[in-house]
Scaffold this active site. Structure first.
Site, PDB file in Angstrom:
ATOM      1  N   SER A 135       0.807  -1.222   0.000  1.00  0.00           N
ATOM      2  CA  SER A 135       0.000   0.000   0.000  1.00  0.00           C
ATOM      3  C   SER A 135       0.839   1.270   0.000  1.00  0.00           C
ATOM      4  O   SER A 135       1.909   1.329   0.626  1.00  0.00           O
ATOM      5  CB  SER A 135      -0.871  -0.002   1.267  1.00  0.00           C
ATOM      6  OG  SER A 135      -1.420   1.273   1.485  1.00  0.00           O
ATOM      7  N   GLU A 137       0.139   3.684   1.658  1.00  0.00           N
ATOM      8  CA  GLU A 137       0.132   4.106   3.062  1.00  0.00           C
ATOM      9  C   GLU A 137       1.498   3.840   3.711  1.00  0.00           C
ATOM     10  O   GLU A 137       1.885   4.510   4.666  1.00  0.00           O
ATOM     11  CB  GLU A 137      -0.991   3.339   3.776  1.00  0.00           C
ATOM     12  CG  GLU A 137      -1.358   3.815   5.148  1.00  0.00           C
ATOM     13  CD  GLU A 137      -2.056   5.183   5.206  1.00  0.00           C
ATOM     14  OE1 GLU A 137      -2.557   5.672   4.183  1.00  0.00           O
ATOM     15  OE2 GLU A 137      -2.060   5.755   6.307  1.00  0.00           O
ATOM     16  N   TYR A 158      -1.663  -0.295  10.416  1.00  0.00           N
ATOM     17  CA  TYR A 158      -1.950  -0.853   9.087  1.00  0.00           C
ATOM     18  C   TYR A 158      -0.721  -0.733   8.184  1.00  0.00           C
ATOM     19  O   TYR A 158      -0.299  -1.702   7.541  1.00  0.00           O
ATOM     20  CB  TYR A 158      -3.145  -0.121   8.473  1.00  0.00           C
ATOM     21  CG  TYR A 158      -3.366  -0.438   7.003  1.00  0.00           C
ATOM     22  CD1 TYR A 158      -4.020  -1.606   6.618  1.00  0.00           C
ATOM     23  CD2 TYR A 158      -2.909   0.429   6.001  1.00  0.00           C
ATOM     24  CE1 TYR A 158      -4.218  -1.907   5.262  1.00  0.00           C
ATOM     25  CE2 TYR A 158      -3.101   0.137   4.658  1.00  0.00           C
ATOM     26  CZ  TYR A 158      -3.753  -1.032   4.297  1.00  0.00           C
ATOM     27  OH  TYR A 158      -3.937  -1.326   2.961  1.00  0.00           O
TER      28      TYR A 158
END
Ligand code: NAP
Ligand code: GDD
Length: 343
Positions: A135, A137, A158
């Site tokens: 990701s 992120e 996460y």
């Protein structure tokens, strides 16, 4: 002459946004698709219901199997039975804010789950090509534009779990020569997006407000910027990564970044509404640590895979608003979802 065998793929997370589009793509390309689903008391297959095939027909190519990324022995058993040519690991606790509330569980599924999967492939001696859903992120607040060269600076449980998965993918590729592609995907959305991610939360609210069923939309940080693309474009990129000559890491992104505020402006305008009259701030949607600005550089995927996103920001907003307006108009917006409880 021997008939060419259909290729077989296993998708974890087939009931999710990306899993459903990927299943469509693979089935259209003649694959036998195994979808791993979690047992739950409500049969949760809304996003793939339209792909249903009668198990008794000869060309039965969408097969659901129970399993869980927290259950290593089941994963090994499934892989031993299916021996997939391709594995797409999309299963995850995918909500960043929830990961602050459930950091241990998020790590178990998103990080250690990947180890369970890779260890099974390795131990069984399979030649399966593996796609790992990493990701954007993971970049945290590393300066934009972010590419495969940008250092990972995770700022949430996460993101930390996805970074672990990313490094496990690289390690198993280098140590054991497995074909593992790490997809570093920037945000991608669609009318099938979960209702508590900000884009869908906005487009559902727009549709309900336009229909007089809701007055106010509560949001957190309007200044955060994301590189938002269209999910069907991105699942094509996942597939392309597994058709490449060599396994590698690839960023998929549009190269454009917009704020949550801009998303609101366009989405409300599409329904001829003024967002300022309806959007209110609620601090409960602020995160303990925010990722401020994501904007991806996908030139490697463009050059090496020939991948290019077709849908850009404004068209994406319109697709999502129009789909939710239609859902409300046709009574398909039942609003029984998580959003009502967790907004
Ligand atoms: P999603 O809609 O939240 O779907 C997640 C899927 O994972 C669902 O099918 C879910 O099953 C399944 N799942 C959850 N916990 C599991 C477990 N313990 N074992 C097995 N399966 C489990 O996510 P998405 O947007 O399709 O994203 C797909 C993947 O890409 C995720 O790994 C996500 O983290 C990653 N990613 C997404 C984006 C994005 O913008 N969409 C960007 C970068 C990376 P249930 O239906 O039973 O909940
Ligand atoms: N969810 C949500 N709800 N986000 C809000 C809200 C709100 O009410 N108000 C503002 N935001 C801001 C968040 O703070 C964040 O900066 C941005 O909107 C996007 O939030 P999400 O839509 O929840 O997505 P995300 O960027 O945190 O995570 C998604 O993209 C990642 C890729 O970068 C998820 O799909 C992840 O699974 C994915 O890896």
């Amino acid at each position: 002459m021997a008939m060419k065998r259909s290729r077989t793929a296993l998708i974890t997370g087939i009931t999710g946004q990306d899993g459903s589009y990927l299943a469509e793509l693979l089935l259209a390309n003649g694959y036998i698709v195994y979808g791993m689903i979690r047992r739950s008391s409500v049969f949760n297959i809304d996003r793939i219901e339209h792909l249903y095939q009668d198990p008794h027909v000869a060309d039965y190519r969408l097969r659901l199997v129970y399993g869980n990324l927290t259950d290593g022995s089941r994963i090994t058993q499934l892989l031993a039975e299916i021996k997939p040519d391709e594995i797409y690991n999309l299963g995850a606790q995918s909500h960043v804010q929830v990961s602050f509330e459930q950091p241990e569980y998020t790590g178990d599924v998103d990080a250690v789950g990947v180890t369970r999967l890779l260890e099974s492939v390795r131990a069984l001696g399979l030649n399966s090509r593996v796609y790992l859903a990493c990701s954007s992120e993971m970049f945290g607040n590393a300066p934009a534009p972010q590419s495969e060269q940008t250092p990972l600076m995770p700022r949430s449980p996460y993101a930390a779990a996805k970074a672990y998965a990313f490094w496990m993918g690289k390690s198993y590729r280098e140590a054991y020569g497995l074909f593992i592609a790490n997809g570093i995907l920037f945000n991608h959305e669609s009318p099938r997006r979960g209702p508590t991610f900000v884009t869908r939360k906005i487009t559902r609210a727009v549709a309900r407000i336009a229909a007089g069923k809701q007055k106010t939309l509560y949001l957190g940080n309007l200044d955060a910027c994301r590189d938002w693309g269209y999910a069907p474009d991105y699942v094509e990129g996942m597939w392309m990564m597994l058709q490449a000559k060599k396994p590698d890491d690839f960023v998929l992104a549009t190269g454009e970044s917009h704020s949550v505020r801009e998303f609101c402006e366009l989405a409300f305008a599409r329904a001829k509404l003024d967002w300022r009259k309806h959007v209110k701030h609620d601090k409960r949607y602020l995160r303990p640590a925010e990722v401020d600005h994501l904007c991806g550089d996908a030139s490697k995927a463009r050059k090496q895979l020939g991948w290019k996103p077709r849908v850009k920001f404004e068209e994406l907003v319109n697709i999502m608003v129009d789909a939710d307006v239609e859902a409300v108009a046709t009574g398909r917006d039942d609003f029984r979802s998580e959003e009502r409880w967790f907004k």
